[in-house]
Scaffold this active site. Structure first.
Site: not given
Ligand code: RFL
Ligand code: PHB
Length: 390
Positions: A72, A293, A297
């Site tokens: 991505h 979240p 990480k």
């Protein structure tokens, strides 16, 4: 049993550590409380930083990741009816993230462990570390009604937030920093086409939502719910209606829905334990710290811990030099706190905090408007999102 490094926990941190040590010629044994099937049924992280991808490649566990993982180059922020694109690749001089499930990474690490004939003891009960204050550490555990013992040089506690490693530190030797948030994430997995090619993090008056994915036919969506929410109250229909209501119309209109194949609620918490070692017992991954979240990480921090810890162990076994082990906690914590800062910031920016009221929401929208309009601010976000250097 005798080994060089005794590892508690067969999640991604423990498995990756054992794989790196194996490639360096260092023996380890993993003790895991759950069954392998149970570990592989947990749906968790989905976004891998380049650092983790590189580590998996270096130990030859990236074949499927390279074939099936999706690179991505950007991520989207939605707010106030708009969708703004953050060009991660352009803003960071070519860095990207890879979307590939933690479950799949774990599966590939287990397969690699099988191929090298390494020991993972599953369903090991009452794992207890001993002797790590001095030079003769060991681990005891129970399995099939028998007591067992593993003698080792070092213990790596990769046993997650609820693990025994951190709890075994002598009283007063650990300082804890913690923040809880008054909400959780209700997540579902569905066999549907993802609503967008990239992830969408959306701030909405009704609460935060995240549109993520595992592949082109498998979607992962999350909605912010109160900390006390009961999953029994969340039918699939209610979930999809709420998700749609919190997305800009241009996105909601093309959302494909279907039956959920997994549904769970995760609480949000920030937590750090300092230091990350006591004598010859070292904490890595969620055993030493938790991030909410929102910045993706957690798994990536587990990987950077394993990077620093394996460097220390390899240095010790190659030359007897303990410098890397002695500096492990400090080096790992420097990176951990930056990821804690980023995850906290993104959480505060994107979620609805009922006590902050309309003023809080307007300030968030102003910050998102500034962020997405400023190359400097977008660059700071992109640098953190793709992962700070190890
Ligand atoms: P794990 O995965 O918790 O593994 C620890 C293992 O130790 C075992 N264990 C024990 N074994 C023996 N004896 C004991 N006493 C034991 N106690 C525990 C457990 O059974 C388990 O197998 O920790 P590890 O390896 O440090 O890995 C950390 C990651 O799992 C975690 O940080 C991420 O999943 C967090 N996370 C995300 N991280 C990312 O980098 N990107 C993401 O996109 C992302 N999304 C997420 C997430 C976590 C989530 N939840 C459910 C908390 C999304 C969600 C919803
Ligand atoms: C996921 O796909 O599970 C995911 C993605 C990004 C996050 C958190 C979770 O920030």
């Amino acid at each position: 049993m005798k080994t060089q490094v005794g590892i508690i926990g067969g999640g991604p941190a423990g498995l990756l550590l054992s794989q790196i040590l194996h490639v360096a010629g260092i023996d380890s044994v993993i003790l895991e409380r759950q069954s392998r099937d149970y570990v592989l049924s947990r749906i968790r992280a989905g976004v891998l930083e380049q650092g983790l991808v590189d580590m998996l490649r270096a130990v030859d566990v990236a074949g499927r990741l390279d074939r099936e993982g999706e690179v991505h180059t950007g991520v989207n922020l939605a707010f106030d009816g708009r969708v703004e694109h953050i060009d991660l690749e352009g803003l960071t001089g070519g860095k990207t993230v890879t979307v590939f499930g933690q479950t799949e990474v774990t599966r590939d690490l287990y397969d690699a462990r099988d191929a090298m004939g390494g020991t993972v003891v599953h369903e090991a009960a009452d794992v207890t570390p001993h002797g790590f204050d001095g030079g003769t550490p060991s681990l005891t555990y129970r399995k099939d009604g028998m007591e067992h013992r593993v003698d080792c040089d070092f213990i790596a506690a990769c046993d997650g937030y609820h693990g025994v490693g951190r709890q075994s530190f002598p009283p007063g030797t650990i300082r804890e920093y913690e923040k809880t948030y008054p909400f959780g994430w209700l997540g579902i997995l569905s066999r549907t086409k993802p609503v967008d090619e990239e992830l969408i993090y959306a701030n909405h008056e009704r609460g935060f939502v995240l549109c993520s994915m595992r592949s082109q036919v498998l979607s992962r969506y999350y909605v912010q719910v109160p900390a006390a929410a009961d999953i029994a109250d969340w039918s699939d229909d209610r979930f999809w209606d709420e998700l749609r209501a919190r997305l800009p119309a241009s996105v909601a209109d093309v959302l494909e829905t279907g039956p959920s194949i997994e549904k769970s609620i995760a609480p949000l918490r920030s937590y750090v334990a300092e230091p990350l070692n006591h004598g010859r017992l070292f904490l890595a991954g969620d055993a030493g710290h938790i991030v909410p979240p929102t910045g993706a990480k957690g798994l990536n921090l587990a990987a950077s811990d394993v990077h620093y810890l394996s460097e220390g162990l390899i240095g010790y076994y190659r030359t007897g030099d303990e410098t890397g082990l002695k500096s492990y906690s400090e080096r790992a914590l420097r990176r951990i706190w930056k990821a804690e800062r980023f995850s906290w910031w993104m959480t505060m920016l994107m979620h609805r905090f009922p006590e902050e009221g309309g003023f809080g929401m307007k300030v968030q929208q102003a910050e998102l408007d500034y962020l997405t309009g400023s190359t400097a601010a977008k660059t700071a976000m992109a640098e953190n999102y793709v992962g700070l250097p190890y």
